[in-house]
Write an enzyme that holds these catalytic residues in place. Sequence first.
Site, short mmCIF file in Angstrom:
data_model
loop_
_atom_site.label_atom_id
_atom_site.label_comp_id
_atom_site.label_asym_id
_atom_site.label_seq_id
_atom_site.Cartn_x
_atom_site.Cartn_y
_atom_site.Cartn_z
N GLU A 58 17.43 -4.58 -29.65
CA GLU A 58 17.32 -5.33 -30.95
C GLU A 58 18.12 -5.16 -31.94
OE1 GLU A 58 15.28 -6.63 -34.43
OE2 GLU A 58 16.21 -4.61 -34.31
N ASP B 42 15.50 1.24 -29.57
CA ASP B 42 17.15 1.61 -30.09
C ASP B 42 17.01 1.54 -31.51
OD1 ASP B 42 16.12 -1.21 -30.02
OD2 ASP B 42 18.47 -1.82 -30.05
ZN LIG Z 1 13.73 -2.79 -36.27
#
Ligand SMILES: [Zn+2]
Length: 386
Positions: free
Chosen positions: A139, A75
């Site tokens: 994340e 992501d």
């Molecule tokens: Zn990163």
Amino acid sequence: MTKLIDDPIFLTKKLIGFRSITPDDGGSLEFIASFVEQLGFQTRLFSTKGVKNLFARWSPKSGFKRTLAFNGHVDVVPPGKESLWNSDPFSGDIKDARIFGRGSVDMKSAIAAFLVALKEIIVEEDVNCSFVLLITSDEEGNAEYGTKELLKWLVKNDEVINECIVGEPTSSKLVGDTIKIGRRGSLSGFILCKGKQGHIAYPEKAVNPVEDLIDFLSKLKSLKLDDGSKFFEPSSLNISTIDTNNKALNVIPENSYANFNVRFNDQHSCSSLTKKIDSLASKHNEESNATLEIKYKCSGESFLTEPGQLSDLLTTSIKETAGVDCKLSTGGGTSDARFIRDYCPVVEFGLVGDTMHQINENTKVDDIVMLKQIYKNFLKNYNKKV
Ligand SMILES: [Zn+2]
């Protein structure tokens, strides 16, 4: 079926092409799963509350004693105003020996470099250790259902990892000049200061929560935290906002608000800091007519993987491949290593992070090739050691 790609630049470009704005993987995890299946990995894609995660393991037929894991995220943060980019942020355009696009630094290129390194090692070497991939699509967001879920999944399924490398951009000027062996912790505080509303011409009849809060914030700023420790910089406390929501010029408002954040080293924990700040606030409350209330959010404790076998192996591999002397650092923001450290020794190593999260995020194509070479040499050295 995904064609096996030999070139880490081309693979980076391919990964940038997936519009994986956090926590959406944009189809990139299926692509990676299919890629590594061709190398003989067993894969498992699962999703929790809409967040997709990929677990994959490769094991030699003859059995193995140790497992090295690689952790990364597909992501990316939103591109921002796309018209400000010189090219489509999801095109992976290559210009002047640089590849442009969201995720080119943070951190699709590291995933590409590691995948190609793995492929080469598995094909060229007699491998006697096992490799695990823990790739998430959560994340950059709140990280609640990403690596944390992958780690829970490991435990539930009796999957063991012995060491882990995280591909976050850690280098400072040259690829390999810095790796992270720990990170500072992060604690946010949300202050509500309750006063008494009144006419600004009659301040004696009101309690001014703005002035009171300013007074408290200056005490908070002068709070002595520490002077740093062996592997950490001194902790720092910074105020991020101060507000009253008051539009009137003739009113002392009822309440005022401020937020702050502490980046702290291994001499503190979220709870020790909370205690320290709460006691400062109670003392302040005793001396003042306004009342402070503070809520906290702990985003991660500080941690350190003591320098040892894992960091030695990585620094040696960097020196052998790039000729660069590597610094062990604990600076910067938080990463998923904060979750992994509860499971096994973890270090972070990736590209130079200069343009991450910026408009026109980009990296040198040569740096991706170098990163692949270092990862490969590291895998080779790891295999030799086990
Ligand atoms: Zn990163």
